[in-house]
Design an enzyme around this catalytic site. Structure first.
Site, PDB file in Angstrom:
ATOM      1  N   CYS A  83       0.739  -0.990  -0.125  1.00 55.65           N
ATOM      2  CA  CYS A  83      -0.189   0.038  -0.233  1.00 55.65           C
ATOM      3  C   CYS A  83       0.734   1.225   0.011  1.00 55.65           C
ATOM      4  CB  CYS A  83      -0.996   0.007   1.166  1.00 55.65           C
ATOM      5  SG  CYS A  83      -2.352   1.114   0.795  1.00 55.65           S
ATOM      6  N   HIS A 186      -3.184  -5.284   1.574  1.00 58.45           N
ATOM      7  CA  HIS A 186      -2.379  -5.616   2.897  1.00 58.45           C
ATOM      8  C   HIS A 186      -2.545  -7.077   3.329  1.00 58.45           C
ATOM      9  CE1 HIS A 186      -2.202  -1.380   4.315  1.00 58.45           C
ATOM     10  NE2 HIS A 186      -3.113  -1.217   3.375  1.00 58.45           N
ATOM     11  N   GLU A 188      -0.999  -8.661   5.378  1.00 60.64           N
ATOM     12  CA  GLU A 188      -0.711  -8.717   6.596  1.00 60.64           C
ATOM     13  C   GLU A 188      -1.861  -8.700   7.641  1.00 60.64           C
ATOM     14  OE1 GLU A 188      -0.335  -5.913   5.116  1.00 60.64           O
ATOM     15  OE2 GLU A 188      -0.850  -4.393   5.938  1.00 60.64           O
TER      16      GLU A 188
HETATM   17  N1  GLN Z   1      -3.311   6.563   0.966  1.00 62.16           N
HETATM   18  C1  GLN Z   1      -2.249   6.195   1.675  1.00 62.16           C
HETATM   19  C2  GLN Z   1      -1.108   6.694   0.990  1.00 62.16           C
HETATM   20  O1  GLN Z   1      -1.271   7.616   0.060  1.00 62.16           O
HETATM   21  C3  GLN Z   1      -1.853   4.474   1.674  1.00 62.16           C
HETATM   22  C4  GLN Z   1      -2.891   3.889   2.502  1.00 62.16           C
HETATM   23  C5  GLN Z   1      -2.315   2.642   3.201  1.00 62.16           C
HETATM   24  O2  GLN Z   1      -1.351   2.521   3.079  1.00 62.16           O
HETATM   25  N2  GLN Z   1      -3.319   1.788   3.688  1.00 62.16           N
HETATM   26  O3  GLN Z   1       0.148   6.569   1.688  1.00 62.16           O
END
Ligand code: GLN
Length: 208
Positions: A83, A186, A188
């Protein structure tokens, strides 16, 4: 022995660090938090967790970790970004802050908060190339997607292109380029450790 249980760091400046430490342990690695250059120098591989990429990028600079991390990635240390971690590993991003730093490592353009504000989070079952045992249940939280990737980037998973998926259908959400792995979701959080096992295997291979 050390290659049986490689030492994998989790960048612990912000984000869901604990969940990655647990998943790495379950995937057969020894896992430690990384906040300093000395810790970064010790690990065989590193996870960049989910969180807020703008914050993690600012803290990387404040903790004098940005250049050492870029150097280790350029030197072939395996790294996995989930992410916000995927955002940090992209060579280019769309929708970032102008002062946001990239670690780089994946020759792709990643769109931040790609799935839209109204859909803060969603879940989907993904076919993930190279992982046995059926689809991966993926949790997306204000997730990015890979807008475009160079030919040297391997696409591992896409959002299923079902009716109703709208703009998200078919979008690339897991990639690998050499020793750099990234997922928009994710793993995890689900108790399915196959993605972490894949990464632990990449780290083991790098040590042989
Ligand atoms: N929107 C977040 C960002 O720009 C990422 C979201 C996440 O890691 N769950 O870093």
């Amino acid at each position: 022995m050390s290659t049986d249980r490689p030492l994998i760091g989790v960048l612990a400046l912000q984000g869901d660090v604990r969940e990655h430490l647990a998943a790495l342990g379950a995937a057969g690695a020894d896992a430690i938090t990384v906040r300093r250059a000395g810790e970064l120098a010790r690990v065989d591989g590193l996870v960049l967790p989910g969180g807020e990429s703008t914050t993690i990028s600012r803290l990387l600079a404040a903790f004098d970790l940005l250049e050492p991390l870029r150097a280790r990635v350029a030197g072939g240390m395996p790294v996995y970004g989930s992410c916000a971690g995927m955002i940090l590993l992209a060579e280019k991003i769309i929708g970032g802050r102008s002062d946001q730093h990239q670690v780089g490592g994946i020759d792709a353009v990643v769109r931040r908060n790609a799935f839209g504000r109204q859909v803060d989070s969603f879940e989907a079952d993904l076919d993930f190339a190279g992982l046995d045992g059926g689809p991966v249940h993926a949790v997306f939280i204000r997730a990015p997607w890979v807008e475009s990737a160079s030919a040297s980037v391997e696409v591992l998973a896409r959002v299923p292109d079902t009716p109703g998926a709208g703009e998200a259908g078919g979008r690339i959400v897991a990639v690998r380029q050499g020793r750099v792995l990234a997922t928009a979701f994710h793993p995890e959080l689900t108790g399915d450790h196959r993605v972490h096992r894949l990464f632990a295997d990449m780290v083991r291979e790098s040590l042989n």
